[in-house]
Design an enzyme around this catalytic site. Structure first.
Site, short mmCIF file in Angstrom:
data_model
loop_
_atom_site.label_atom_id
_atom_site.label_comp_id
_atom_site.label_asym_id
_atom_site.label_seq_id
_atom_site.Cartn_x
_atom_site.Cartn_y
_atom_site.Cartn_z
CB SER A 142 14.98 64.26 -19.53
OG SER A 142 15.18 63.62 -20.77
CE1 TYR A 155 18.38 60.57 -17.52
CE2 TYR A 155 16.87 60.62 -19.38
CZ TYR A 155 17.82 61.25 -18.59
OH TYR A 155 18.19 62.54 -18.85
#
Ligand SMILES: NC(=O)c1ccc[n+]([C@@H]2O[C@H](COP(=O)([O-])OP(=O)(O)OC[C@H]3O[C@@H](n4cnc5c(N)ncnc54)[C@H](OP(=O)(O)O)[C@@H]3O)[C@@H](O)[C@H]2O)c1
Length: 245
Positions: A142, A155
């Site tokens: 990501s 995250y």
């Protein structure tokens, strides 16, 4: 084997979003697919759509946090198609929240899905790839690993681990294997904001609806890495919406 035609590709998190788009994209180009996630009904819908259009796909219910499930995934590929050419480790959860909320179950889920889940996939596929003397890991990271935005620290940390593990694996892979990190930016999927703290969920879904790119953009990036000739290893691809800061 180069290109996509005929390759056997296993994809985790294939019941929706980026995983589903990647499955559809690769099936249209002749890949044979083994699709994995926890929800059987979602997987079956993706498999039915692919087979109705003449593609080849099968579904396996997999929780990536369980070692034996990943072994079932790679065994299914080998039993059904005789080999495994690519493992796309894409399963993920974006249940972000501020630290003060103390959502430890969500922290655990991100660690076990993105870090343990990736390692379980490596442990299941690496012996297969070594036996075949070929194979490719495609790991979905990501842009959160590049720029940490509150309240996404947990995250972002797990996606940073994905980046680090991918580079370490690449260094040890040797000349026969390929290892690719694909890092998407904001992508229009149902997973954006799901399970997140209410304020974060509202911000993420609003931004998603304003600027996100379609999951097909990530599918194209993954396909590009897969379709290269055997000696060409695409190390990293970052793909984000132009409007993303
Ligand atoms: N959308 C974005 O903006 C964005 C940006 C950067 C990176 N990513 C990453 O892209 C990946 C795919 O996300 P998405 O946006 O496509 O969201 P999504 O539509 O929610 O897809 C996530 C998939 O992962 C599966 N999954 C979750 N936990 C799992 C587990 N323990 N075992 C097996 N499967 C599991 C889900 O299915 P089940 O619930 O049925 O298991 C679902 O199919 C994730 O790794 C995410 O972090 C997304």
């Amino acid at each position: 084997m180069s290109g996509i035609q005929g390759k056997v590709v296993a994809i985790t998190g294939a019941g929706s979003g980026i995983g589903e788009a990647t499955a559809v994209h690769l099936a249209e180009r002749g890949a044979r697919l083994v699709l994995a996630a926890r929800r059987r009904d979602r997987l079956d819908a993706v498999v039915d759509g692919i087979t109705a259009r003449g593609g080849t796909a099968t579904a396996v219910v997999v929780d990536v946090t369980r070692r034996e499930d990943l072994r079932l995934l790679t065994d299914t590929a080998v039993d059904r198609y005789g080999r495994l050419d690519v493992l796309v480790s894409n399963a993920g959860t974006m249940a972000v929240s501020p630290f003060d909320d103390l959502r430890q179950d969500d922290w655990d889920a991100m660690v076990s899905t993105h870090v343990t889940g990736l390692l379980n996939g490596i442990a299941a596929a690496l012996p297969v790839f070594r036996r075949q003397r070929s194979g490719q890991f495609v790991n979905v990271g990501s842009t959160a690993a590049h720029v940490v935005k509150s309240p996404q620290a947990v995250y972002a940390a797990t996606k940073t681990a994905v980046k680090v593990l991918t580079e370490g694996l690449r260094q040890e892979a040797g000349p026969d294997l390929r290892v690719t990190l694909v890092s998407p930016g904001l992508t229009h999927t149902e997973g954006v904001g799901r399970g997140a703290a209410p304020d974060a969920a509202a911000t993420m879904t609003r931004l998603r609806d304003e600027i996100a790119m379609p999951p097909s953009a990530v599918a194209s990036a993954i396909a590009y890495a897969i379709e290269q000739p055997p000696g060409v290893d695409v190390g990293e691809i970052t793909v984000r919406p132009t409007a993303q800061s």
